[in-house]
Design an enzyme around this catalytic site. Structure first.
Site, PDB file in Angstrom:
ATOM      1  N   HIS A 225       0.873  -1.165   0.000  1.00  0.00           N
ATOM      2  CA  HIS A 225       0.000   0.000   0.000  1.00  0.00           C
ATOM      3  C   HIS A 225       0.919   1.226   0.000  1.00  0.00           C
ATOM      4  O   HIS A 225       1.651   1.455   0.962  1.00  0.00           O
ATOM      5  CB  HIS A 225      -0.882   0.028   1.253  1.00  0.00           C
ATOM      6  CG  HIS A 225      -2.087  -0.850   1.162  1.00  0.00           C
ATOM      7  ND1 HIS A 225      -2.008  -2.185   0.879  1.00  0.00           N
ATOM      8  CD2 HIS A 225      -3.401  -0.574   1.344  1.00  0.00           C
ATOM      9  CE1 HIS A 225      -3.232  -2.703   0.873  1.00  0.00           C
ATOM     10  NE2 HIS A 225      -4.096  -1.747   1.148  1.00  0.00           N
ATOM     11  N   GLU A 228      -1.193   6.054  -1.012  1.00  0.00           N
ATOM     12  CA  GLU A 228      -2.598   6.115  -0.582  1.00  0.00           C
ATOM     13  C   GLU A 228      -2.791   7.351   0.285  1.00  0.00           C
ATOM     14  O   GLU A 228      -3.534   8.259  -0.067  1.00  0.00           O
ATOM     15  CB  GLU A 228      -2.983   4.854   0.173  1.00  0.00           C
ATOM     16  CG  GLU A 228      -4.429   4.848   0.661  1.00  0.00           C
ATOM     17  CD  GLU A 228      -4.776   3.639   1.514  1.00  0.00           C
ATOM     18  OE1 GLU A 228      -5.981   3.367   1.677  1.00  0.00           O
ATOM     19  OE2 GLU A 228      -3.856   2.977   2.044  1.00  0.00           O
TER      20      GLU A 228
END
Length: 283
Positions: A225, A228
């Site tokens: 991730h 983000e």
């Protein structure tokens, strides 16, 4: 058991792309067959029924454990008013309603079966053990593998999963997770991931680089991730320090033209969740 709804909802936050930087990592996340694509305009019509099923299942889970839901069942999965920290706290809460390894296996089984009914051919789901402290890592691997295998025998989607680190963990904890992955590896365990609130954790690439290199050396895929809740630097760190094969989100790369061009040039897949990105970042 009704806990499948929790598993389905968590995994449904991810949507897919086709592509890979590594021949060892099948990043064809949520690949759709032609009948699904042709019928995509009808997809929203099914959402109220799916939401109702999730709400009813959550009520049953709460009653079984003698616990209260974090908010009324009819609004349980409405995270539109939350920021990323609130959402992650909600995720910890909702995962706790899965109480036993067999319930986790049944959740995985039902998630794969439901994916098959949606004409999804292949899916990789992300599980972060820190959201599931009621289970050991070997228990998670065994339960999810068993659930996916049972679904496959019934014609469900071909599912794999990654195990994810939290950015609040230590480098030693990250290496311990990789060692567990190596020791308890199954045909369903695809790779290593990392998630969490980038904005709060800061740049953590150096801390987790050894674990990601070890995972790659063991033949696991690597995803992160990134981009983000961070800016473009988070994307660069995932590529340069973690040597990620795929980026989950990655949308903040759009703020840097050179970085965007690099993603295109190196053919880095972005696994983008439009609902999450629009709701949590670009209000």
């Amino acid at each position: 058991m009704p806990s499948w709804a929790i598993f389905c909802w968590i995994s449904a936050r991810s949507s897919g792309v086709t592509g890979t930087r590594s021949t060892n990592f099948r990043f064809r996340f949520a690949t759709f067959s032609p009948p699904f694509i042709q019928g995509f305009g009808d997809f929203p019509k099914g959402l109220p029924q799916q939401a109702s099923a999730c709400e009813g299942a959550s009520k049953t889970d709460a009653a079984r454990q003698g616990r209260e839901l974090p908010r009324p069942a009819e609004r349980l999965y409405d995270c539109s008013a939350e920021d990323l920290s609130d959402f992650l706290a909600f995720l910890d809460n909702i995962c706790s309603f899965v109480g036993t390894p067999e319930e986790l296996a049944e959740a995985a089984e039902h998630a794969a079966l439901e994916s098959g009914r949606e004409h999804i051919l292949y899916s990789e789901m992300i599980l972060n053990p820190t959201h599931w402290p009621q289970f050991s890592v070997p228990e998670i691997i065994a339960a999810v593998t068993a659930g996916f295998d049972r679904a496959a025998a019934q014609g469900g989607a071909d599912c794999r999963f990654t195990l994810s680190l939290s950015r609040t963990q230590t480098g030693a904890e990250a290496m311990a997770l990789v060692e567990d992955m190596k020791a308890h590896r199954t045909h369903r365990l695809a790779g290593l991931s990392i998630d969490g609130n980038e904005a709060l954790a800061g740049r953590t690439g150096e801390r987790f680089r050894p674990a990601f290199l070890a995972a790659g050396a063991a033949g696991f895929g690597r995803t992160a991730h990134a981009g983000e809740s961070s800016g473009p630097d988070g994307v660069r760190d995932a590529l340069d320090l973690l040597e990620a094969d795929r980026l989950d989100h990655g949308v903040r790369a759009a703020e840097d033209a050179d970085l965007t061009a690099r993603l295109v040039r190196e053919r880095v897949p972005l696994n983008i969740c439009l609902t999450s990105n629009l709701t949590l970042l670009y209000r």
